[in-house]
Design a protein around this motif. Structure first.
Motif, PDB file in Angstrom:
ATOM      1  N   VAL A 160       0.909  -1.541  -0.106  1.00  0.00           N
ATOM      2  CA  VAL A 160      -0.176  -0.091  -0.046  1.00  0.00           C
ATOM      3  C   VAL A 160       0.963   1.350   0.034  1.00  0.00           C
ATOM      4  O   VAL A 160       0.368   2.242  -0.703  1.00  0.00           O
ATOM      5  N   ILE A 161       1.858   1.316   0.699  1.00  0.00           N
ATOM      6  CA  ILE A 161       2.866   2.317   0.692  1.00  0.00           C
ATOM      7  C   ILE A 161       3.127   3.064  -0.305  1.00  0.00           C
ATOM      8  O   ILE A 161       3.089   4.417  -0.611  1.00  0.00           O
ATOM      9  N   PRO A 162       3.649   2.464  -1.611  1.00  0.00           N
ATOM     10  CA  PRO A 162       4.038   3.060  -2.868  1.00  0.00           C
ATOM     11  C   PRO A 162       2.944   3.890  -3.480  1.00  0.00           C
ATOM     12  O   PRO A 162       3.012   5.046  -3.937  1.00  0.00           O
ATOM     13  N   VAL A 163       1.603   3.473  -3.230  1.00  0.00           N
ATOM     14  CA  VAL A 163       0.417   4.112  -3.989  1.00  0.00           C
ATOM     15  C   VAL A 163       0.244   5.311  -3.057  1.00  0.00           C
ATOM     16  O   VAL A 163       0.070   6.394  -3.493  1.00  0.00           O
ATOM     17  N   ALA A 164       0.394   5.049  -1.797  1.00  0.00           N
ATOM     18  CA  ALA A 164       0.250   6.321  -0.951  1.00  0.00           C
ATOM     19  C   ALA A 164       1.131   7.337  -1.237  1.00  0.00           C
ATOM     20  O   ALA A 164       0.895   8.661  -1.139  1.00  0.00           O
ATOM     21  N   MET A 165       2.536   7.138  -1.301  1.00  0.00           N
ATOM     22  CA  MET A 165       3.469   7.827  -1.708  1.00  0.00           C
ATOM     23  C   MET A 165       3.249   8.659  -3.010  1.00  0.00           C
ATOM     24  O   MET A 165       3.656   9.822  -3.181  1.00  0.00           O
TER      25      MET A 165
END
Length: 607
Positions: free
Chosen positions: A49-54
Protein backbone atom coordinates in the motif's frame (compact mmCIF):
# COMPACT_ATOMS: atom_id res chain seq x y z
CA UNK A 1 22.12 -39.41 -26.57
CA UNK A 2 19.59 -36.64 -27.05
CA UNK A 3 16.98 -37.07 -24.40
CA UNK A 4 14.37 -34.88 -25.98
CA UNK A 5 12.45 -37.86 -27.27
CA UNK A 6 12.08 -39.28 -23.77
CA UNK A 7 10.66 -36.11 -22.24
CA UNK A 8 7.37 -36.55 -20.45
CA UNK A 9 4.96 -34.04 -22.03
CA UNK A 10 2.85 -31.90 -19.73
CA UNK A 11 -0.75 -31.14 -20.61
CA UNK A 12 -2.37 -27.76 -19.93
CA UNK A 13 -4.24 -29.44 -17.08
CA UNK A 14 -0.94 -30.61 -15.58
CA UNK A 15 0.48 -27.11 -15.78
CA UNK A 16 -2.54 -25.46 -14.20
CA UNK A 17 -2.92 -28.12 -11.50
CA UNK A 18 0.68 -27.44 -10.47
CA UNK A 19 -0.47 -24.13 -8.95
CA UNK A 20 -2.54 -26.15 -6.47
CA UNK A 21 0.81 -27.00 -4.86
CA UNK A 22 1.17 -23.44 -3.61
CA UNK A 23 -1.51 -23.67 -0.86
CA UNK A 24 0.19 -26.86 0.34
CA UNK A 25 3.48 -24.97 0.39
CA UNK A 26 1.93 -22.18 2.50
CA UNK A 27 0.49 -24.76 4.87
CA UNK A 28 3.96 -26.20 5.42
CA UNK A 29 5.41 -22.71 5.88
CA UNK A 30 2.75 -21.95 8.49
CA UNK A 31 3.62 -25.14 10.38
CA UNK A 32 7.29 -24.17 10.26
CA UNK A 33 6.74 -20.99 12.30
CA UNK A 34 3.24 -19.42 12.55
CA UNK A 35 4.50 -16.20 14.16
CA UNK A 36 7.08 -15.38 11.49
CA UNK A 37 4.67 -16.40 8.71
CA UNK A 38 1.96 -14.06 10.09
CA UNK A 39 4.39 -11.16 10.54
CA UNK A 40 5.69 -11.61 6.99
CA UNK A 41 2.17 -11.57 5.51
CA UNK A 42 1.11 -8.50 7.49
CA UNK A 43 4.23 -6.48 6.63
CA UNK A 44 3.88 -7.29 2.95
CA UNK A 45 0.28 -6.06 2.88
CA UNK A 46 1.44 -2.76 4.37
CA UNK A 47 4.38 -2.57 1.94
CA UNK A 48 2.05 -3.07 -1.02
CA UNK A 49 0.00 0.00 0.00
CA UNK A 50 2.84 2.40 0.84
CA UNK A 51 4.06 3.02 -2.78
CA UNK A 52 0.54 4.01 -3.89
CA UNK A 53 0.18 6.31 -0.88
CA UNK A 54 3.54 7.93 -1.69
CA UNK A 55 2.48 8.53 -5.30
CA UNK A 56 -0.71 10.20 -4.17
CA UNK A 57 1.17 12.32 -1.61
CA UNK A 58 3.55 13.35 -4.41
CA UNK A 59 0.57 14.49 -6.48
CA UNK A 60 -0.77 16.57 -3.58
CA UNK A 61 2.67 18.11 -2.91
CA UNK A 62 3.13 19.19 -6.54
CA UNK A 63 -0.40 20.59 -6.69
CA UNK A 64 0.36 22.60 -3.52
CA UNK A 65 3.59 23.91 -5.05
CA UNK A 66 1.74 25.00 -8.21
CA UNK A 67 -0.88 26.78 -6.08
CA UNK A 68 1.85 28.56 -4.05
CA UNK A 69 3.60 29.78 -7.23
CA UNK A 70 0.36 31.45 -8.31
CA UNK A 71 -0.90 32.59 -4.88
CA UNK A 72 1.83 33.82 -2.50
CA UNK A 73 -0.72 34.35 0.28
CA UNK A 74 -1.59 30.64 0.41
CA UNK A 75 -0.40 28.90 3.62
CA UNK A 76 2.62 26.59 3.28
CA UNK A 77 1.59 24.57 6.36
CA UNK A 78 -0.31 22.00 4.29
CA UNK A 79 2.71 21.56 1.99
CA UNK A 80 5.15 20.87 4.85
CA UNK A 81 2.70 18.48 6.49
CA UNK A 82 2.46 16.54 3.23
CA UNK A 83 6.28 16.48 2.95
CA UNK A 84 6.52 15.22 6.55
CA UNK A 85 3.99 12.47 5.82
CA UNK A 86 5.92 11.41 2.74
CA UNK A 87 9.20 11.37 4.69
CA UNK A 88 7.54 9.20 7.34
CA UNK A 89 6.40 6.77 4.66
CA UNK A 90 9.93 6.62 3.20
CA UNK A 91 11.35 5.73 6.63
CA UNK A 92 8.58 3.20 7.20
CA UNK A 93 9.17 1.67 3.77
CA UNK A 94 12.88 1.24 4.50
CA UNK A 95 12.28 -0.28 7.95
CA UNK A 96 9.59 -2.66 6.74
CA UNK A 97 11.63 -3.77 3.71
CA UNK A 98 14.55 -4.68 5.96
CA UNK A 99 12.22 -6.45 8.38
CA UNK A 100 10.68 -8.50 5.56
CA UNK A 101 14.14 -9.37 4.24
CA UNK A 102 15.19 -10.60 7.69
CA UNK A 103 11.99 -12.59 8.20
CA UNK A 104 12.29 -14.15 4.73
CA UNK A 105 15.83 -15.29 5.53
CA UNK A 106 14.87 -16.75 8.91
CA UNK A 107 11.69 -18.34 7.62
CA UNK A 108 13.52 -19.73 4.59
CA UNK A 109 16.19 -21.37 6.76
CA UNK A 110 13.56 -22.84 9.08
CA UNK A 111 11.49 -24.11 6.16
CA UNK A 112 14.49 -25.72 4.45
CA UNK A 113 15.28 -27.48 7.72
CA UNK A 114 11.63 -28.49 8.22
CA UNK A 115 11.17 -29.89 4.70
CA UNK A 116 14.53 -31.72 4.74
CA UNK A 117 13.58 -33.40 8.01
CA UNK A 118 10.18 -34.33 6.55
CA UNK A 119 11.92 -36.03 3.63
CA UNK A 120 14.23 -37.97 5.96
CA UNK A 121 11.31 -38.96 8.18
CA UNK A 122 9.27 -40.20 5.23
CA UNK A 123 12.26 -41.98 3.66
CA UNK A 124 12.72 -43.85 6.94
CA UNK A 125 9.24 -45.37 6.56
CA UNK A 126 9.82 -46.73 3.05
CA UNK A 127 10.93 -50.21 2.06
CA UNK A 128 14.48 -51.24 1.28
CA UNK A 129 13.59 -52.55 -2.18
CA UNK A 130 12.14 -49.13 -3.04
CA UNK A 131 15.57 -47.61 -2.48
CA UNK A 132 17.00 -50.21 -4.84
CA UNK A 133 14.72 -49.00 -7.66
CA UNK A 134 16.37 -46.34 -9.87
CA UNK A 135 13.01 -44.67 -10.68
CA UNK A 136 12.26 -44.27 -6.97
CA UNK A 137 15.75 -42.94 -6.38
CA UNK A 138 15.23 -40.31 -9.11
CA UNK A 139 12.04 -39.20 -7.35
CA UNK A 140 13.78 -38.95 -4.00
CA UNK A 141 16.69 -36.98 -5.46
CA UNK A 142 14.28 -34.53 -7.10
CA UNK A 143 12.43 -34.14 -3.78
CA UNK A 144 15.73 -33.42 -2.01
CA UNK A 145 16.65 -30.81 -4.60
CA UNK A 146 13.27 -29.13 -4.20
CA UNK A 147 13.58 -29.11 -0.40
CA UNK A 148 16.76 -27.06 -0.57
CA UNK A 149 15.37 -24.66 -3.20
CA UNK A 150 11.92 -24.03 -1.73
CA UNK A 151 13.11 -21.19 0.54
CA UNK A 152 13.84 -19.05 -2.54
CA UNK A 153 10.49 -20.03 -4.08
CA UNK A 154 8.73 -19.03 -0.87
CA UNK A 155 10.23 -15.52 -1.07
CA UNK A 156 9.24 -15.25 -4.73
CA UNK A 157 5.64 -16.32 -4.07
CA UNK A 158 5.26 -13.88 -1.15
CA UNK A 159 6.74 -11.07 -3.25
CA UNK A 160 4.37 -11.98 -6.06
CA UNK A 161 1.39 -11.68 -3.72
CA UNK A 162 2.70 -8.35 -2.45
CA UNK A 163 3.03 -7.02 -5.99
CA UNK A 164 -0.44 -8.33 -6.81
CA UNK A 165 -1.92 -6.20 -4.02
CA UNK A 166 0.08 -3.18 -5.26
CA UNK A 167 -1.20 -3.90 -8.77
CA UNK A 168 -4.79 -3.80 -7.53
CA UNK A 169 -4.31 -0.41 -5.84
CA UNK A 170 -2.45 1.10 -8.80
CA UNK A 171 -4.97 -0.36 -11.25
CA UNK A 172 -7.85 1.09 -9.22
CA UNK A 173 -6.34 4.57 -9.44
CA UNK A 174 -5.87 4.29 -13.16
CA UNK A 175 -9.33 2.76 -13.58
CA UNK A 176 -10.86 5.84 -11.95
CA UNK A 177 -8.97 8.02 -14.43
CA UNK A 178 -9.95 5.95 -17.49
CA UNK A 179 -11.23 2.32 -17.49
CA UNK A 180 -10.04 1.62 -21.05
CA UNK A 181 -6.67 3.00 -20.18
CA UNK A 182 -6.16 0.35 -17.46
CA UNK A 183 -7.43 -2.47 -19.66
CA UNK A 184 -4.91 -1.61 -22.41
CA UNK A 185 -2.06 -1.79 -19.88
CA UNK A 186 -3.27 -5.11 -18.45
CA UNK A 187 -3.92 -6.83 -21.79
CA UNK A 188 -0.56 -5.72 -23.18
CA UNK A 189 1.14 -7.90 -20.56
CA UNK A 190 -0.82 -11.08 -21.34
CA UNK A 191 1.44 -12.26 -24.25
CA UNK A 192 4.50 -12.02 -22.00
CA UNK A 193 2.79 -14.07 -19.27
CA UNK A 194 1.73 -16.73 -21.77
CA UNK A 195 5.27 -16.96 -23.15
CA UNK A 196 6.78 -17.33 -19.69
CA UNK A 197 4.23 -19.96 -18.75
CA UNK A 198 4.89 -21.99 -21.90
CA UNK A 199 8.66 -21.98 -21.56
CA UNK A 200 8.47 -22.75 -17.82
CA UNK A 201 6.65 -25.96 -18.67
CA UNK A 202 9.21 -26.83 -21.34
CA UNK A 203 12.05 -26.17 -18.92
CA UNK A 204 10.42 -28.40 -16.28
CA UNK A 205 9.90 -31.21 -18.79
CA UNK A 206 13.53 -31.00 -19.85
CA UNK A 207 14.89 -30.86 -16.30
CA UNK A 208 12.75 -33.81 -15.24
CA UNK A 209 13.94 -35.87 -18.20
CA UNK A 210 17.56 -35.11 -17.25
CA UNK A 211 17.31 -36.44 -13.66
CA UNK A 212 19.00 -39.76 -14.44
CA UNK A 213 21.84 -38.20 -16.43
CA UNK A 214 22.44 -35.55 -13.77
CA UNK A 215 22.70 -38.28 -11.13
CA UNK A 216 25.22 -40.03 -13.36
CA UNK A 217 27.13 -36.77 -13.68
CA UNK A 218 27.27 -36.38 -9.88
CA UNK A 219 28.34 -39.99 -9.49
CA UNK A 220 31.22 -39.65 -11.97
CA UNK A 221 32.30 -36.43 -10.29
CA UNK A 222 32.41 -38.12 -6.88
CA UNK A 223 34.22 -41.22 -8.19
CA UNK A 224 36.76 -39.11 -10.07
CA UNK A 225 37.67 -37.05 -7.00
CA UNK A 226 37.22 -39.10 -3.84
CA UNK A 227 39.54 -40.44 -1.17
CA UNK A 228 37.73 -43.78 -1.36
CA UNK A 229 38.42 -44.22 -5.09
CA UNK A 230 41.76 -42.40 -5.38
CA UNK A 231 43.85 -45.60 -5.26
CA UNK A 232 42.11 -47.37 -8.13
CA UNK A 233 41.75 -44.22 -10.22
CA UNK A 234 45.52 -43.74 -10.10
CA UNK A 235 46.47 -47.40 -10.26
CA UNK A 236 44.34 -48.08 -13.36
CA UNK A 237 44.85 -44.59 -14.84
CA UNK A 238 41.09 -43.95 -14.94
CA UNK A 239 41.20 -40.17 -14.62
CA UNK A 240 40.93 -39.44 -18.38
CA UNK A 241 38.18 -42.06 -18.72
CA UNK A 242 36.02 -40.41 -16.07
CA UNK A 243 36.79 -36.88 -17.31
CA UNK A 244 35.82 -37.77 -20.88
CA UNK A 245 32.59 -39.44 -19.75
CA UNK A 246 31.76 -36.43 -17.57
CA UNK A 247 32.48 -34.07 -20.47
CA UNK A 248 30.31 -36.13 -22.85
CA UNK A 249 27.28 -36.21 -20.53
CA UNK A 250 27.62 -32.51 -19.71
CA UNK A 251 27.88 -31.66 -23.42
CA UNK A 252 24.53 -33.35 -24.11
CA UNK A 253 22.86 -31.66 -21.14
CA UNK A 254 24.29 -28.27 -22.10
CA UNK A 255 23.13 -28.65 -25.73
CA UNK A 256 19.55 -29.35 -24.68
CA UNK A 257 19.53 -26.46 -22.20
CA UNK A 258 21.11 -24.08 -24.71
CA UNK A 259 18.56 -24.87 -27.42
CA UNK A 260 15.66 -24.21 -25.06
CA UNK A 261 17.34 -21.08 -23.66
CA UNK A 262 17.81 -19.54 -27.12
CA UNK A 263 14.17 -20.13 -28.06
CA UNK A 264 13.06 -18.64 -24.76
CA UNK A 265 15.19 -15.51 -25.21
CA UNK A 266 13.97 -14.85 -28.76
CA UNK A 267 10.30 -15.26 -27.96
CA UNK A 268 10.66 -13.40 -24.66
CA UNK A 269 12.14 -10.37 -26.42
CA UNK A 270 9.41 -10.32 -29.06
CA UNK A 271 6.60 -10.58 -26.52
CA UNK A 272 8.07 -7.90 -24.25
CA UNK A 273 8.05 -5.44 -27.19
CA UNK A 274 4.29 -5.99 -27.48
CA UNK A 275 3.95 -5.03 -23.82
CA UNK A 276 5.95 -1.83 -24.31
CA UNK A 277 3.54 -0.71 -27.05
CA UNK A 278 0.67 -0.63 -24.56
CA UNK A 279 2.64 1.45 -22.07
CA UNK A 280 3.56 4.10 -24.62
CA UNK A 281 -0.01 4.36 -25.93
CA UNK A 282 -1.04 5.23 -22.36
CA UNK A 283 1.89 7.63 -21.95
CA UNK A 284 0.99 9.59 -25.12
CA UNK A 285 -2.67 9.79 -24.07
CA UNK A 286 -1.79 11.31 -20.66
CA UNK A 287 0.57 13.91 -22.13
CA UNK A 288 -2.14 15.05 -24.55
CA UNK A 289 -4.57 15.46 -21.60
CA UNK A 290 -2.09 17.76 -19.82
CA UNK A 291 -1.50 19.82 -22.97
CA UNK A 292 -5.25 20.39 -23.36
CA UNK A 293 -5.50 21.41 -19.67
CA UNK A 294 -7.74 18.51 -18.71
CA UNK A 295 -5.20 17.26 -16.19
CA UNK A 296 -3.15 19.06 -13.51
CA UNK A 297 0.61 18.81 -13.16
CA UNK A 298 0.08 16.86 -9.95
CA UNK A 299 -2.29 14.52 -11.75
CA UNK A 300 0.29 14.11 -14.51
CA UNK A 301 2.93 13.20 -11.91
CA UNK A 302 0.60 10.73 -10.21
CA UNK A 303 -0.47 9.02 -13.43
CA UNK A 304 3.02 8.86 -14.93
CA UNK A 305 4.36 7.59 -11.62
CA UNK A 306 1.54 5.05 -11.48
CA UNK A 307 2.28 3.91 -15.03
CA UNK A 308 5.99 3.52 -14.31
CA UNK A 309 5.21 1.79 -11.03
CA UNK A 310 2.58 -0.38 -12.68
CA UNK A 311 4.96 -1.22 -15.52
CA UNK A 312 7.70 -2.09 -13.04
CA UNK A 313 5.32 -4.21 -10.96
CA UNK A 314 4.00 -6.04 -14.03
CA UNK A 315 7.52 -6.67 -15.33
CA UNK A 316 8.60 -7.97 -11.94
CA UNK A 317 5.50 -10.13 -11.74
CA UNK A 318 6.07 -11.44 -15.24
CA UNK A 319 9.70 -12.23 -14.47
CA UNK A 320 8.78 -13.70 -11.10
CA UNK A 321 5.90 -15.61 -12.64
CA UNK A 322 8.55 -17.57 -14.52
CA UNK A 323 10.14 -18.61 -11.24
CA UNK A 324 6.86 -19.23 -9.39
CA UNK A 325 5.20 -21.26 -12.13
CA UNK A 326 8.36 -23.29 -12.65
CA UNK A 327 8.70 -23.72 -8.90
CA UNK A 328 5.10 -24.87 -8.56
CA UNK A 329 5.80 -27.55 -11.18
CA UNK A 330 8.87 -28.70 -9.25
CA UNK A 331 6.79 -28.77 -6.08
CA UNK A 332 4.90 -31.62 -7.73
CA UNK A 333 8.07 -33.69 -7.44
CA UNK A 334 8.42 -32.65 -3.81
CA UNK A 335 4.86 -33.57 -2.81
CA UNK A 336 4.77 -36.67 -5.03
CA UNK A 337 7.55 -38.14 -2.91
CA UNK A 338 5.28 -38.08 0.12
CA UNK A 339 2.59 -40.02 -1.74
CA UNK A 340 4.93 -43.03 -2.00
CA UNK A 341 3.81 -45.54 0.60
CA UNK A 342 5.67 -48.53 2.03
CA UNK A 343 4.46 -52.02 1.22
CA UNK A 344 5.83 -53.40 4.48
CA UNK A 345 3.43 -52.09 7.10
CA UNK A 346 2.93 -52.84 10.74
CA UNK A 347 -0.13 -54.70 11.98
CA UNK A 348 -2.76 -52.45 13.60
CA UNK A 349 -2.79 -54.68 16.66
CA UNK A 350 0.71 -56.18 16.71
CA UNK A 351 1.40 -59.36 18.63
CA UNK A 352 3.94 -58.97 21.47
CA UNK A 353 7.35 -60.34 20.59
CA UNK A 354 8.02 -63.66 22.39
CA UNK A 355 10.53 -63.38 25.19
CA UNK A 356 12.17 -65.79 25.05
CA UNK A 357 11.70 -67.28 21.58
CA UNK A 358 10.41 -70.84 22.14
CA UNK A 359 10.14 -72.50 18.73
CA UNK A 360 12.06 -70.30 16.32
CA UNK A 361 11.63 -68.98 12.80
CA UNK A 362 9.99 -71.20 10.17
CA UNK A 363 10.18 -70.56 6.42
CA UNK A 364 7.22 -72.08 4.59
CA UNK A 365 7.72 -72.17 0.80
CA UNK A 366 9.17 -68.66 0.89
CA UNK A 367 10.04 -66.97 -2.38
CA UNK A 368 11.14 -63.42 -3.19
CA UNK A 369 11.91 -61.46 -6.34
CA UNK A 370 12.79 -57.80 -6.69
CA UNK A 371 10.53 -55.22 -8.28
CA UNK A 372 10.80 -55.07 -12.08
CA UNK A 373 12.60 -58.42 -12.11
CA UNK A 374 11.40 -61.75 -13.47
CA UNK A 375 14.09 -63.75 -11.67
CA UNK A 376 13.61 -65.17 -8.20
CA UNK A 377 16.27 -64.16 -5.66
CA UNK A 378 15.01 -66.90 -3.33
CA UNK A 379 12.42 -69.61 -3.85
CA UNK A 380 11.02 -72.73 -2.20
CA UNK A 381 12.70 -71.98 1.13
CA UNK A 382 11.47 -74.53 3.68
CA UNK A 383 13.38 -74.82 6.95
CA UNK A 384 13.26 -73.84 10.63
CA UNK A 385 15.83 -71.81 12.55
CA UNK A 386 15.23 -73.36 15.95
CA UNK A 387 15.40 -71.36 19.18
CA UNK A 388 18.95 -71.39 20.52
CA UNK A 389 20.36 -72.85 17.29
CA UNK A 390 23.45 -71.61 15.42
CA UNK A 391 22.73 -71.81 11.69
CA UNK A 392 25.32 -71.03 9.00
CA UNK A 393 24.46 -70.08 5.41
CA UNK A 394 26.82 -71.25 2.70
CA UNK A 395 26.77 -70.63 -1.02
CA UNK A 396 28.51 -68.87 -3.85
CA UNK A 397 28.08 -65.13 -4.38
CA UNK A 398 24.56 -64.38 -5.60
CA UNK A 399 23.11 -67.53 -4.07
CA UNK A 400 20.57 -65.47 -2.08
CA UNK A 401 22.14 -65.62 1.40
CA UNK A 402 21.86 -61.92 2.26
CA UNK A 403 18.37 -61.71 0.74
CA UNK A 404 17.26 -64.55 3.04
CA UNK A 405 18.50 -62.58 6.05
CA UNK A 406 16.69 -59.44 4.87
CA UNK A 407 13.48 -61.47 4.67
CA UNK A 408 14.04 -62.69 8.22
CA UNK A 409 14.27 -59.13 9.61
CA UNK A 410 11.44 -57.87 7.35
CA UNK A 411 13.53 -55.53 5.26
CA UNK A 412 11.70 -57.42 2.53
CA UNK A 413 8.40 -59.28 2.65
CA UNK A 414 8.11 -62.60 0.81
CA UNK A 415 6.66 -62.50 -2.69
CA UNK A 416 5.18 -65.91 -1.95
CA UNK A 417 4.99 -68.14 1.11
CA UNK A 418 5.32 -66.96 4.70
CA UNK A 419 7.74 -66.78 7.63
CA UNK A 420 6.51 -67.79 11.09
CA UNK A 421 7.89 -66.87 14.49
CA UNK A 422 6.74 -69.28 17.21
CA UNK A 423 3.88 -70.34 14.95
CA UNK A 424 2.62 -66.86 13.99
CA UNK A 425 3.22 -64.94 10.76
CA UNK A 426 6.12 -62.54 11.09
CA UNK A 427 3.98 -59.65 9.82
CA UNK A 428 1.75 -59.96 12.90
CA UNK A 429 4.56 -58.69 15.13
CA UNK A 430 5.59 -55.10 15.71
CA UNK A 431 8.31 -54.07 13.25
CA UNK A 432 10.05 -52.03 15.92
CA UNK A 433 10.04 -54.90 18.44
CA UNK A 434 11.16 -57.41 15.81
CA UNK A 435 14.20 -55.35 14.88
CA UNK A 436 14.92 -54.47 18.51
CA UNK A 437 15.26 -58.17 19.34
CA UNK A 438 17.61 -58.82 16.41
CA UNK A 439 21.25 -57.76 16.34
CA UNK A 440 22.62 -57.78 12.81
CA UNK A 441 25.75 -56.67 10.99
CA UNK A 442 25.79 -56.78 7.20
CA UNK A 443 28.92 -57.23 5.12
CA UNK A 444 28.46 -53.73 3.65
CA UNK A 445 28.33 -52.03 7.05
CA UNK A 446 28.84 -48.26 7.17
CA UNK A 447 31.99 -46.56 8.35
CA UNK A 448 30.52 -43.54 10.11
CA UNK A 449 32.70 -40.45 10.16
CA UNK A 450 31.98 -40.02 13.87
CA UNK A 451 33.64 -40.87 17.17
CA UNK A 452 34.48 -44.47 18.08
CA UNK A 453 31.81 -44.35 20.78
CA UNK A 454 29.15 -43.17 18.33
CA UNK A 455 30.23 -45.74 15.74
CA UNK A 456 29.40 -48.48 18.23
CA UNK A 457 26.30 -46.80 19.69
CA UNK A 458 24.51 -46.78 16.31
CA UNK A 459 23.77 -50.46 17.01
CA UNK A 460 21.32 -49.23 19.68
CA UNK A 461 21.19 -45.48 19.38
CA UNK A 462 18.94 -45.08 22.42
CA UNK A 463 21.91 -46.13 24.53
CA UNK A 464 24.33 -43.57 23.08
CA UNK A 465 24.98 -42.15 26.56
CA UNK A 466 25.48 -45.59 28.10
CA UNK A 467 29.28 -45.64 28.08
CA UNK A 468 29.61 -48.88 30.13
CA UNK A 469 27.43 -50.71 27.56
CA UNK A 470 29.44 -49.25 24.66
CA UNK A 471 32.73 -50.33 26.25
CA UNK A 472 31.35 -53.78 27.04
CA UNK A 473 30.20 -54.19 23.43
CA UNK A 474 33.67 -53.17 22.23
CA UNK A 475 35.19 -55.74 24.58
CA UNK A 476 32.90 -58.48 23.23
CA UNK A 477 33.84 -57.73 19.61
CA UNK A 478 37.57 -57.33 20.48
CA UNK A 479 37.45 -53.70 19.32
CA UNK A 480 38.48 -52.46 22.77
CA UNK A 481 42.18 -53.14 22.17
CA UNK A 482 42.02 -51.03 18.99
CA UNK A 483 40.16 -48.13 20.61
CA UNK A 484 42.43 -48.09 23.66
CA UNK A 485 45.38 -47.33 21.37
CA UNK A 486 43.68 -44.25 19.87
CA UNK A 487 44.74 -40.80 21.15
CA UNK A 488 41.27 -39.86 22.41
CA UNK A 489 40.06 -43.41 23.05
CA UNK A 490 36.26 -43.62 22.65
CA UNK A 491 36.06 -39.88 21.82
CA UNK A 492 38.40 -40.31 18.86
CA UNK A 493 36.94 -39.22 15.52
CA UNK A 494 37.20 -42.08 13.01
CA UNK A 495 37.79 -41.55 9.29
CA UNK A 496 39.57 -38.76 7.45
CA UNK A 497 36.60 -36.56 6.58
CA UNK A 498 37.01 -34.28 9.60
CA UNK A 499 39.89 -32.74 11.50
CA UNK A 500 41.92 -35.02 13.81
CA UNK A 501 40.22 -38.09 12.35
CA UNK A 502 42.05 -41.41 12.44
CA UNK A 503 41.60 -43.99 9.67
CA UNK A 504 41.38 -47.66 10.66
CA UNK A 505 42.31 -50.71 8.66
CA UNK A 506 39.56 -52.87 7.16
CA UNK A 507 39.90 -55.46 9.94
CA UNK A 508 39.83 -52.80 12.64
CA UNK A 509 36.70 -51.26 11.16
CA UNK A 510 35.04 -54.67 11.14
CA UNK A 511 35.65 -55.16 14.85
CA UNK A 512 34.15 -51.74 15.57
CA UNK A 513 31.14 -52.62 13.40
CA UNK A 514 30.77 -55.99 15.14
CA UNK A 515 30.44 -54.20 18.46
CA UNK A 516 27.15 -52.76 17.20
CA UNK A 517 25.60 -56.24 17.20
CA UNK A 518 26.35 -56.55 20.92
CA UNK A 519 24.81 -53.16 21.79
CA UNK A 520 21.37 -54.69 22.26
CA UNK A 521 20.33 -57.71 24.27
CA UNK A 522 19.04 -59.37 21.11
CA UNK A 523 17.51 -62.85 21.04
CA UNK A 524 18.73 -63.40 17.48
CA UNK A 525 22.18 -62.30 16.34
CA UNK A 526 23.00 -62.32 12.62
CA UNK A 527 26.47 -61.81 11.17
CA UNK A 528 26.68 -61.45 7.38
CA UNK A 529 30.31 -61.93 6.33
CA UNK A 530 31.42 -60.01 9.42
CA UNK A 531 35.06 -61.06 9.29
CA UNK A 532 35.93 -60.83 5.60
CA UNK A 533 38.72 -58.31 6.29
CA UNK A 534 40.18 -60.21 9.26
CA UNK A 535 43.12 -62.54 9.15
CA UNK A 536 42.55 -66.21 10.05
CA UNK A 537 43.66 -65.83 13.68
CA UNK A 538 41.53 -62.74 14.30
CA UNK A 539 38.55 -64.40 12.67
CA UNK A 540 38.93 -67.47 14.85
CA UNK A 541 39.13 -65.27 17.99
CA UNK A 542 36.05 -63.29 16.96
CA UNK A 543 33.97 -66.41 16.35
CA UNK A 544 35.18 -68.08 19.51
CA UNK A 545 33.91 -65.01 21.35
CA UNK A 546 30.74 -64.99 19.26
CA UNK A 547 30.06 -68.65 20.07
CA UNK A 548 30.58 -67.99 23.76
CA UNK A 549 28.34 -64.92 23.84
CA UNK A 550 25.48 -66.60 21.96
CA UNK A 551 25.29 -69.80 24.04
CA UNK A 552 21.67 -69.19 25.04
CA UNK A 553 20.71 -67.25 21.92
CA UNK A 554 19.69 -67.97 18.37
CA UNK A 555 22.31 -67.05 15.79
CA UNK A 556 22.76 -67.03 12.05
CA UNK A 557 26.00 -66.38 10.21
CA UNK A 558 27.30 -66.18 6.67
CA UNK A 559 30.93 -66.92 5.98
CA UNK A 560 32.99 -68.30 3.12
CA UNK A 561 35.52 -69.75 5.53
CA UNK A 562 34.60 -73.31 6.44
CA UNK A 563 36.72 -73.26 9.58
CA UNK A 564 34.14 -70.79 10.88
CA UNK A 565 31.08 -72.42 9.35
CA UNK A 566 31.74 -75.76 11.03
CA UNK A 567 31.16 -74.12 14.43
CA UNK A 568 27.42 -73.91 13.61
CA UNK A 569 24.91 -76.56 14.73
CA UNK A 570 23.57 -76.79 11.18
CA UNK A 571 24.63 -75.53 7.80
CA UNK A 572 22.22 -74.50 5.05
CA UNK A 573 23.67 -74.61 1.53
CA UNK A 574 22.03 -72.29 -1.02
CA UNK A 575 22.31 -72.46 -4.78
CA UNK A 576 20.57 -69.97 -7.09
CA UNK A 577 18.30 -68.88 -4.24
CA UNK A 578 17.12 -72.39 -3.31
CA UNK A 579 18.10 -74.82 -0.57
CA UNK A 580 20.45 -77.45 -1.92
CA UNK A 581 21.50 -79.12 1.34
CA UNK A 582 20.99 -78.72 5.08
CA UNK A 583 22.62 -80.50 8.00
CA UNK A 584 25.60 -80.45 10.36
CA UNK A 585 29.17 -80.22 9.09
CA UNK A 586 29.75 -83.97 9.49
CA UNK A 587 26.40 -84.87 7.93
CA UNK A 588 27.07 -82.75 4.87
CA UNK A 589 30.54 -84.18 4.41
CA UNK A 590 29.02 -87.67 4.50
CA UNK A 591 26.52 -86.69 1.78
CA UNK A 592 29.50 -85.80 -0.41
CA UNK A 593 27.44 -83.08 -2.15
CA UNK A 594 28.06 -79.41 -2.91
CA UNK A 595 29.14 -78.55 0.64
CA UNK A 596 31.71 -81.36 0.66
CA UNK A 597 32.94 -80.20 -2.74
CA UNK A 598 33.39 -76.60 -1.60
CA UNK A 599 34.99 -77.72 1.66
CA UNK A 600 37.53 -79.86 -0.15
CA UNK A 601 38.33 -77.08 -2.62
CA UNK A 602 39.05 -74.69 0.22
CA UNK A 603 41.00 -77.29 2.19
CA UNK A 604 43.27 -77.87 -0.81
CA UNK A 605 44.31 -74.23 -0.66
CA UNK A 606 45.78 -74.75 2.79
CA UNK A 607 47.81 -77.86 1.89
Amino acid sequence: MNNQSSITRLTVKDRLSAFSNLPRLFKMVWKTNPCLASADALLRVVLSVIPVAMLYLGKLIIDQVVILTHDKSHSVTVLWRLVAFEFGLVVLLNVFNRAVSLIDTLLGDLFTNYSSIKIMQHAATLDLDQFEDSLFYDKMERARQQASGRAALLTQVLSQLQDLISLCFLGTGLMIFNPWFSLILVFSTIPSFIGEYYFNSKNYELTRSQSHRRRELEYISSVGASNETAKEVRLFDLSDFFINRYRSIFKNLFRDNKNLGIKRSIWGTALSVLGSVGYYIAFIYIVQRVITGALTIGGLTFLLGSIRQLGSVIQNMSRRFSVVSQGSLYLTDFFDFFTIKPKIVQSKNPRPFPSPIKQGFTFENVGFKYSNSNNWANRHLNFTLNAGEKLALVGENGAGKTTLIKLLVRLYDPTEGRILLDGYNLNEYSLTELRTHIGIIFQDYLRYQMTASENIAVGNIKEIENIPLIKNSAHQSLANSIIDRLPFKYDQMLGRHFNNGVELSGGEWQKVALARAYMRNAQLIILDEPTAALDARSEYEVFERFSELTKDKTAMLISHRFSTVRMANRILVLDKGQILEIGSHDELLEKNGRYAELFQLQAMGYR
